[in-house]
Scaffold this active site. Structure first.
Site, PDB file in Angstrom:
ATOM      1  N   ASN A  88       0.833  -1.334   0.026  1.00 46.09           N
ATOM      2  CA  ASN A  88      -0.005   0.001   0.037  1.00 46.09           C
ATOM      3  C   ASN A  88       0.985   1.119  -0.068  1.00 46.09           C
ATOM      4  OD1 ASN A  88      -1.667   2.226   1.256  1.00 46.09           O
ATOM      5  ND2 ASN A  88      -3.209   0.794   1.400  1.00 46.09           N
ATOM      6  N   GLU A 135      -2.488  -4.536  -3.472  1.00 43.34           N
ATOM      7  CA  GLU A 135      -2.795  -5.574  -4.458  1.00 43.34           C
ATOM      8  C   GLU A 135      -2.789  -4.666  -5.989  1.00 43.34           C
ATOM      9  OE1 GLU A 135      -5.270  -6.618  -0.796  1.00 43.34           O
ATOM     10  OE2 GLU A 135      -4.729  -4.858  -2.115  1.00 43.34           O
ATOM     11  N   CYS A 177     -10.108  -5.385  -0.118  1.00 41.50           N
ATOM     12  CA  CYS A 177     -11.336  -4.365  -0.173  1.00 41.50           C
ATOM     13  C   CYS A 177     -11.903  -4.734  -1.516  1.00 41.50           C
ATOM     14  CB  CYS A 177     -10.890  -3.202  -0.087  1.00 41.50           C
ATOM     15  SG  CYS A 177      -9.795  -2.623  -1.437  1.00 41.50           S
ATOM     16  N   ASP A 201      -8.257   5.067   4.392  1.00 40.33           N
ATOM     17  CA  ASP A 201      -7.783   3.947   3.817  1.00 40.33           C
ATOM     18  C   ASP A 201      -9.071   3.177   3.350  1.00 40.33           C
ATOM     19  OD1 ASP A 201      -5.396   2.716   2.014  1.00 40.33           O
ATOM     20  OD2 ASP A 201      -6.210   0.909   3.255  1.00 40.33           O
ATOM     21  N   CYS A 238      -9.767  -3.640  -4.847  1.00 38.54           N
ATOM     22  CA  CYS A 238      -8.972  -4.776  -5.208  1.00 38.54           C
ATOM     23  C   CYS A 238      -9.620  -6.092  -5.560  1.00 38.54           C
ATOM     24  CB  CYS A 238      -7.775  -5.082  -4.192  1.00 38.54           C
ATOM     25  SG  CYS A 238      -6.901  -3.628  -3.829  1.00 38.54           S
TER      26      CYS A 238
END
Length: 145
Positions: free
Chosen positions: A41, A54, A79, A142, A82
């Site tokens: 990230n 990802e 999430c 995030d 992704c």
């Protein structure tokens, strides 16, 4: 029993995020027993709202033709952003280090035929719990809260 080498590689990517004052989530993509892409990230570091682990991993893998016979490892359950990439590119299998701190898009991926395995690795859980405790505002940003 020793930790899966590919999950360990994803954890090392997550630790890069921590060392860069970012969010500790890492990912690797594997084909034929070899890592073909790695990422972590970098939303904070690059000021890019979609630079999830990802996504970074997939970008670093580059154009690989198709994603049959690949496995995506992530320290945290992906999430919806992704998971959408997983479904879009036809990645058949995802292995998540944990989904205790964030449930992510497990059902979404399974509904689209992705085989998802959750390890619930203690190191992954502890890394995220510590981050969420220390930087709740950044974590909420995030995950879109």
């Amino acid at each position: 029993m020793s930790k899966d080498e590919f999950l360990q590689a994803a954890i090392e990517e997550a630790k890069k995020g921590i060392s860069e004052n970012g969010i500790p989530i890492g990912s690797v993509i594997v084909r034929d027993g070899k890592i073909i892409g790695r990422g972590h990230n970098q939303r904070v570091q690059k000021g890019d709202p979609v630079m999830h682990a990802e996504i970074d991993c997939l970008q670093n893998a580059g154009r690989i033709g198709n994603y049959k016979n690949t496995v995506l490892y992530s320290t945290l359950m992906p999430c919806y952003l992704c998971a959408g990439a997983v479904v879009q590119f036809g990645i058949p299998r995802v292995i998540a280090g944990e989904n205790k701190t964030f449930p992510g898009a497990l059902d979404f991926m399974r509904q689209h035929g992705v085989e998802v395995t959750v390890i619930n690795d203690s190191e992954c859980i502890q890394m995220m719990e510590g981050f969420i405790r220390e930087k709740p505002q950044l974590w909420n940003e995030d995950i879109g809260k």
